[in-house]
Scaffold this motif. Structure first.
Motif, PDB file in Angstrom:
ATOM      1  N   ASP A   1      -3.596   3.002 -12.999  1.00 54.58           N
ATOM      2  CA  ASP A   1      -2.207   2.865 -12.552  1.00 54.58           C
ATOM      3  C   ASP A   1      -2.111   1.895 -11.378  1.00 54.58           C
ATOM      4  O   ASP A   1      -1.217   1.054 -11.323  1.00 54.58           O
ATOM      5  CB  ASP A   1      -1.652   4.230 -12.115  1.00 54.58           C
ATOM      6  CG  ASP A   1      -1.363   5.129 -13.310  1.00 54.58           C
ATOM      7  OD1 ASP A   1      -1.381   4.613 -14.457  1.00 54.58           O
ATOM      8  OD2 ASP A   1      -1.136   6.332 -13.100  1.00 54.58           O
ATOM      9  N   GLN A   2      -3.061   2.050 -10.440  1.00 55.79           N
ATOM     10  CA  GLN A   2      -3.056   1.152  -9.279  1.00 55.79           C
ATOM     11  C   GLN A   2      -3.183  -0.297  -9.733  1.00 55.79           C
ATOM     12  O   GLN A   2      -2.450  -1.177  -9.265  1.00 55.79           O
ATOM     13  CB  GLN A   2      -4.224   1.473  -8.321  1.00 55.79           C
ATOM     14  CG  GLN A   2      -4.173   2.847  -7.714  1.00 55.79           C
ATOM     15  CD  GLN A   2      -3.078   2.993  -6.661  1.00 55.79           C
ATOM     16  OE1 GLN A   2      -2.201   2.146  -6.574  1.00 55.79           O
ATOM     17  NE2 GLN A   2      -3.119   4.081  -5.921  1.00 55.79           N
TER      18      GLN A   2
ATOM     19  N   TYR B   1       2.523   1.847  -3.444  1.00 60.25           N
ATOM     20  CA  TYR B   1       1.723   2.170  -4.621  1.00 60.25           C
ATOM     21  C   TYR B   1       0.622   3.186  -4.359  1.00 60.25           C
ATOM     22  O   TYR B   1      -0.171   3.478  -5.242  1.00 60.25           O
ATOM     23  CB  TYR B   1       1.124   0.884  -5.209  1.00 60.25           C
ATOM     24  CG  TYR B   1       2.197  -0.063  -5.680  1.00 60.25           C
ATOM     25  CD1 TYR B   1       3.193   0.382  -6.561  1.00 60.25           C
ATOM     26  CD2 TYR B   1       2.249  -1.369  -5.244  1.00 60.25           C
ATOM     27  CE1 TYR B   1       4.186  -0.469  -6.991  1.00 60.25           C
ATOM     28  CE2 TYR B   1       3.245  -2.226  -5.669  1.00 60.25           C
ATOM     29  CZ  TYR B   1       4.214  -1.769  -6.540  1.00 60.25           C
ATOM     30  OH  TYR B   1       5.203  -2.607  -6.968  1.00 60.25           O
ATOM     31  N   LYS B   2       0.559   3.721  -3.146  1.00 55.67           N
ATOM     32  CA  LYS B   2      -0.537   4.653  -2.851  1.00 55.67           C
ATOM     33  C   LYS B   2      -0.354   5.924  -3.687  1.00 55.67           C
ATOM     34  O   LYS B   2       0.766   6.363  -3.985  1.00 55.67           O
ATOM     35  CB  LYS B   2      -0.549   4.995  -1.369  1.00 55.67           C
ATOM     36  CG  LYS B   2       0.584   5.888  -0.914  1.00 55.67           C
ATOM     37  CD  LYS B   2       0.606   5.963   0.580  1.00 55.67           C
ATOM     38  CE  LYS B   2       1.891   6.620   1.070  1.00 55.67           C
ATOM     39  NZ  LYS B   2       2.043   6.447   2.513  1.00 55.67           N
ATOM     40  N   SER B   3      -1.464   6.530  -4.042  1.00 54.80           N
ATOM     41  CA  SER B   3      -1.417   7.834  -4.718  1.00 54.80           C
ATOM     42  C   SER B   3      -2.049   8.829  -3.750  1.00 54.80           C
ATOM     43  O   SER B   3      -2.687   8.446  -2.781  1.00 54.80           O
ATOM     44  CB  SER B   3      -2.248   7.798  -5.990  1.00 54.80           C
ATOM     45  OG  SER B   3      -3.615   7.722  -5.666  1.00 54.80           O
TER      46      SER B   3
ATOM     47  N   PRO C   1     -11.131   9.799  -4.163  1.00 57.19           N
ATOM     48  CA  PRO C   1     -12.175   9.542  -5.160  1.00 57.19           C
ATOM     49  C   PRO C   1     -12.905  10.840  -5.510  1.00 57.19           C
ATOM     50  O   PRO C   1     -13.096  11.685  -4.639  1.00 57.19           O
ATOM     51  CB  PRO C   1     -13.137   8.585  -4.463  1.00 57.19           C
ATOM     52  CG  PRO C   1     -12.488   8.166  -3.217  1.00 57.19           C
ATOM     53  CD  PRO C   1     -11.335   9.041  -2.938  1.00 57.19           C
TER      54      PRO C   1
ATOM     55  N   PHE D   1      -4.371  10.645  -4.380  1.00 59.95           N
ATOM     56  CA  PHE D   1      -5.672  10.936  -4.975  1.00 59.95           C
ATOM     57  C   PHE D   1      -6.841  10.471  -4.107  1.00 59.95           C
ATOM     58  O   PHE D   1      -6.794   9.408  -3.501  1.00 59.95           O
ATOM     59  CB  PHE D   1      -5.735  10.243  -6.326  1.00 59.95           C
ATOM     60  CG  PHE D   1      -6.952  10.578  -7.107  1.00 59.95           C
ATOM     61  CD1 PHE D   1      -7.069  11.824  -7.734  1.00 59.95           C
ATOM     62  CD2 PHE D   1      -7.988   9.671  -7.223  1.00 59.95           C
ATOM     63  CE1 PHE D   1      -8.196  12.130  -8.458  1.00 59.95           C
ATOM     64  CE2 PHE D   1      -9.117   9.977  -7.952  1.00 59.95           C
ATOM     65  CZ  PHE D   1      -9.223  11.202  -8.574  1.00 59.95           C
TER      66      PHE D   1
ATOM     67  N   VAL E   1       0.850  -1.200   0.000  1.00 62.45           N
ATOM     68  CA  VAL E   1       0.000   0.000   0.000  1.00 62.45           C
ATOM     69  C   VAL E   1       0.878   1.239   0.000  1.00 62.45           C
ATOM     70  O   VAL E   1       0.696   2.156  -0.796  1.00 62.45           O
ATOM     71  CB  VAL E   1      -0.919  -0.005   1.253  1.00 62.45           C
ATOM     72  CG1 VAL E   1      -1.702   1.290   1.331  1.00 62.45           C
ATOM     73  CG2 VAL E   1      -1.839  -1.211   1.213  1.00 62.45           C
TER      74      VAL E   1
ATOM     75  N   CYS F   1       2.775   9.773 -12.077  1.00 64.00           N
ATOM     76  CA  CYS F   1       1.821   8.963 -12.831  1.00 64.00           C
ATOM     77  C   CYS F   1       1.157   9.787 -13.937  1.00 64.00           C
ATOM     78  O   CYS F   1       0.834   9.267 -15.006  1.00 64.00           O
ATOM     79  CB  CYS F   1       0.723   8.423 -11.917  1.00 64.00           C
ATOM     80  SG  CYS F   1       1.321   7.120 -10.846  1.00 64.00           S
ATOM     81  N   LEU F   2       0.992  11.047 -13.651  1.00 62.90           N
ATOM     82  CA  LEU F   2       0.220  11.871 -14.585  1.00 62.90           C
ATOM     83  C   LEU F   2       1.074  12.503 -15.675  1.00 62.90           C
ATOM     84  O   LEU F   2       0.553  13.116 -16.593  1.00 62.90           O
ATOM     85  CB  LEU F   2      -0.544  12.956 -13.813  1.00 62.90           C
ATOM     86  CG  LEU F   2      -1.645  12.407 -12.899  1.00 62.90           C
ATOM     87  CD1 LEU F   2      -2.276  13.520 -12.099  1.00 62.90           C
ATOM     88  CD2 LEU F   2      -2.691  11.663 -13.709  1.00 62.90           C
ATOM     89  N   LYS F   3       2.366  12.388 -15.558  1.00 60.75           N
ATOM     90  CA  LYS F   3       3.245  12.989 -16.582  1.00 60.75           C
ATOM     91  C   LYS F   3       3.050  12.300 -17.922  1.00 60.75           C
ATOM     92  O   LYS F   3       2.949  11.088 -17.970  1.00 60.75           O
ATOM     93  CB  LYS F   3       4.703  12.895 -16.129  1.00 60.75           C
ATOM     94  CG  LYS F   3       5.147  14.195 -15.459  1.00 60.75           C
ATOM     95  CD  LYS F   3       6.530  14.048 -14.857  1.00 60.75           C
ATOM     96  CE  LYS F   3       6.777  15.143 -13.830  1.00 60.75           C
ATOM     97  NZ  LYS F   3       7.949  14.867 -13.021  1.00 60.75           N
TER      98      LYS F   3
ATOM     99  N   PHE G   1      -6.309   2.129  -1.363  1.00 57.72           N
ATOM    100  CA  PHE G   1      -5.040   2.460  -2.016  1.00 57.72           C
ATOM    101  C   PHE G   1      -4.898   3.950  -2.298  1.00 57.72           C
ATOM    102  O   PHE G   1      -3.988   4.360  -2.994  1.00 57.72           O
ATOM    103  CB  PHE G   1      -4.882   1.657  -3.314  1.00 57.72           C
ATOM    104  CG  PHE G   1      -4.420   0.271  -3.055  1.00 57.72           C
ATOM    105  CD1 PHE G   1      -3.097   0.025  -2.708  1.00 57.72           C
ATOM    106  CD2 PHE G   1      -5.299  -0.805  -3.104  1.00 57.72           C
ATOM    107  CE1 PHE G   1      -2.663  -1.259  -2.466  1.00 57.72           C
ATOM    108  CE2 PHE G   1      -4.855  -2.080  -2.853  1.00 57.72           C
ATOM    109  CZ  PHE G   1      -3.535  -2.322  -2.532  1.00 57.72           C
ATOM    110  N   PHE G   2      -5.832   4.741  -1.766  1.00 53.69           N
ATOM    111  CA  PHE G   2      -5.781   6.185  -2.032  1.00 53.69           C
ATOM    112  C   PHE G   2      -5.449   6.963  -0.778  1.00 53.69           C
ATOM    113  O   PHE G   2      -6.321   7.548  -0.159  1.00 53.69           O
ATOM    114  CB  PHE G   2      -7.143   6.660  -2.552  1.00 53.69           C
ATOM    115  CG  PHE G   2      -7.501   6.153  -3.912  1.00 53.69           C
ATOM    116  CD1 PHE G   2      -8.821   6.048  -4.310  1.00 53.69           C
ATOM    117  CD2 PHE G   2      -6.514   5.793  -4.819  1.00 53.69           C
ATOM    118  CE1 PHE G   2      -9.148   5.594  -5.578  1.00 53.69           C
ATOM    119  CE2 PHE G   2      -6.838   5.329  -6.072  1.00 53.69           C
ATOM    120  CZ  PHE G   2      -8.151   5.218  -6.468  1.00 53.69           C
TER     121      PHE G   2
ATOM    122  N   VAL H   1       1.701  10.625  -7.641  1.00 52.57           N
ATOM    123  CA  VAL H   1       0.598  11.028  -8.511  1.00 52.57           C
ATOM    124  C   VAL H   1       1.125  11.868  -9.662  1.00 52.57           C
ATOM    125  O   VAL H   1       0.816  11.619 -10.831  1.00 52.57           O
ATOM    126  CB  VAL H   1      -0.458  11.834  -7.716  1.00 52.57           C
ATOM    127  CG1 VAL H   1      -1.489  12.433  -8.663  1.00 52.57           C
ATOM    128  CG2 VAL H   1      -1.114  10.952  -6.675  1.00 52.57           C
TER     129      VAL H   1
END
Lengths: 358, 358
Positions: B31-32, A294-296, A300, A298, A291, A356-358, A342-343, A353
């Motif tokens: 991604d997760q 890999y957590k972001s 919901p 973000f 967790v 990931c968004l790049k 996971f958030f 994050v």
């Protein structure tokens, strides 16, 4: 029957009885030596064979240890970034600890090989040399003693033959003298010459007799010593040597088991180390690590707001465009208290994050 | 500024805020899933690698056991007359007992291989299949849920665009009606027609609005369920699966050590058997056996008697020849009470003697 044949018959009769007893003793003694030579050679062969056996066992242990070491090495983490990544998890660490214990386990079998080499193989190899040389000495002594008694016997036979021949000649001279003495046609001088000759022959036979008698006494002493002291002593030494050899073999056999037994507690500790490592595995901790990795940051998304294009119908579009739309597009934060598994939000995750968004 | 451009600007302003939040959520969720897919694949790879590791260990044990068995077999007595001969001696018997114990020792390492195969390799091989299939299900469920929310979003966008277009058209119809209504040159019929058109467009916009509104409500319910129930549930199942996998790995690692630990007491007994066999060696008994095997019935010869050929000089040869020589050749038994070590008398030995003398 002529006396010549009778004398010949007497000799045949006198000689074989002593001769056969002597020959039989020499022969049986020789057989004993040959049997013991074979038996002790078999004993040495066994020690050599046993040494070879231990050497082969030792090689098997080395080979086994090598295979176990290679196995441990093969599954060790590769020296790269992944290693750090892997060592985060308790189950990875447990496996690597197990591999290290397995490596130590291999080391113990190397120790068996080493100790067998130093405590058995090297010892026995040296011992076999000593044993061979000791054995050689005993059989050389035996052969020498046998040779000596054989030579003494031959010399005794020679003395006996000399005495016998001298007796025959004295006998012949005596008969000749008696024949001359009884003949009226023979001169006194010839009778006297025959008498002197008979006397001389008699003296010579007497000398041979005492030489034979002396040598017989000497031979009997030697023979007694040979069969009651010399040969039994050599046999006893061979027997002692054989007993020491057997003791030595027994000691090596004990060492063979002992060297193996010594590693058992250490092997047990290696296994305990593996068990302990396995018991240290924490599935919950590991999944928490996943967790964390890999957590972001973000959360919901909230409810999508209603966008009322209808308002434009009531007013001029320019009045509503920026103000309303901006306030309406803001998500409703009220429903976002509950966190998704996971958030999770923190600095690290925000970084993730953005990556990931790049 | 023309209203057309203002409406367009409003659209650009209204759409991206909801759109980007939705896209970001979908993207991060994706991604997760990708990270978890990678991580769980790595986990499965590990279990497969671990199974291979145990298989290799098991092969090493089998190979070791085979070598030890061959060693034991190689040095066993050959099935021939020599075997019976060898088994007479305590040191030979001790060695053969040791070899049998070594054979049992090998059997214990075969047992390690067997138990590792049945208790770890077979179990994990089955488990990997279950794990792969469970993992596949979870990620399929995830993809399905993601696809569903994506489709719902697209439908919502469509409803919103329909409503927006309807508003624009209603707006345009309203403006046209107002323009007609203010124009003195236009007939009442045309004004009425424009009014009706504006009313119709207004009605159509109103229908689109309620369709959009209804769909928005439905979407928001789905979105809440997606991010607060569906996806967290799938993540939780993956997490549970991962924790069970780690537990399973831990159990196998414990079994790995346990299977090895189980043989230690038996190996210890084999070694005790070897030690006991070695301790049973009796050098004195063995050398007594050698004496028993090689003894002859022969006793050392007595003194050789003096053979007095001189007597023949005093008598006729025929008188003395047979009587004296025969009695004289008899050995004197008085000195033969002491027995020579290797010269014992019994039936067996007499047989040996006669064989030796042939």
């Amino acid at each position: 029957m002529p006396s010549e044949r009778q004398v010949g018959h007497t000799m045949l009769c006198l000689t074989p009885s002593g001769f056969s007893e002597h020959r039989r003793a020499i022969r049986l003694c020789q057989d004993q030596f040959e049997n013991l030579e074979k038996h002790t050679q078999w004993g040495i062969d066994f020690v050599e064979r046993y040494t070879k056996f231990v050497k082969e066992r030792s090689e098997i242990e080395l080979n086994y240890a090598k295979q176990i070491r290679n196995l441990s090495k093969k599954y060790q983490p590769k020296k790269n970034a992944k290693e750090e990544e892997e060592s985060k998890y308790t189950w990875c660490r447990a496996f690597f600890t197990s591999l290290n214990e397995l490596n130590d386990y291999a080391g113990q079998h190397e120790l068996i090989a080493e100790n067998m080499t130093s405590q058995i193989i090297a010892e026995l190899t040296r011992y076999i040399q000593d044993l061979k040389s000791e054995r050689k000495t005993h059989f050389q002594d035996g052969r020498k003693a046998q040779q000596h008694i054989e030579n003494s016997w031959k010399q005794l036979e020679q003395c006996k033959r000399n005495f016998e021949r001298a007796c025959k000649e004295a006998d012949r001279a005596q008969q000749y003298f008696e024949k001359m003495d009884a003949d009226y046609n023979v001169t006194k001088a010839d009778v006297e010459k025959a008498r002197q000759q008979a006397q001389l022959r008699h003296q010579m036979a007497s000398d041979c007799k005492s030489e034979y008698s002396n040598y017989l006494q000497k031979f009997n002493q030697e023979q007694t010593e040979h069969y009651h002291t010399l040969i039994p002593n050599i046999f006893q030494k061979i027997q002692d040597m054989e007993e020491r050899r057997i003791e030595r073999v027994g000691e090596s056999m004990k060492t063979f088991a002992e060297v193996d037994r010594q590693i058992l507690p250490i092997v047990g500790k290696c296994l305990d180390g593996m068990t302990k490592a396995a018991e240290g595995i924490e599935p919950k901790t590991d999944s928490a690590q996943v967790v964390e990795s890999y957590k972001s940051g973000f959360e919901p998304p909230g409810d999508v707001e209603f966008e009322d294009y209808g308002q434009a119908m009531k007013r001029t579009v320019s009045e509503t465009s920026l103000t309303n739309s901006r306030s309406e597009s803001k998500p409703d934060k009220s429903s976002k208290g509950k966190k998704l598994f996971f958030f999770k939000k923190n600095k690290l995750s925000l970084k993730l994050v953005s990556m990931c968004l790049k």
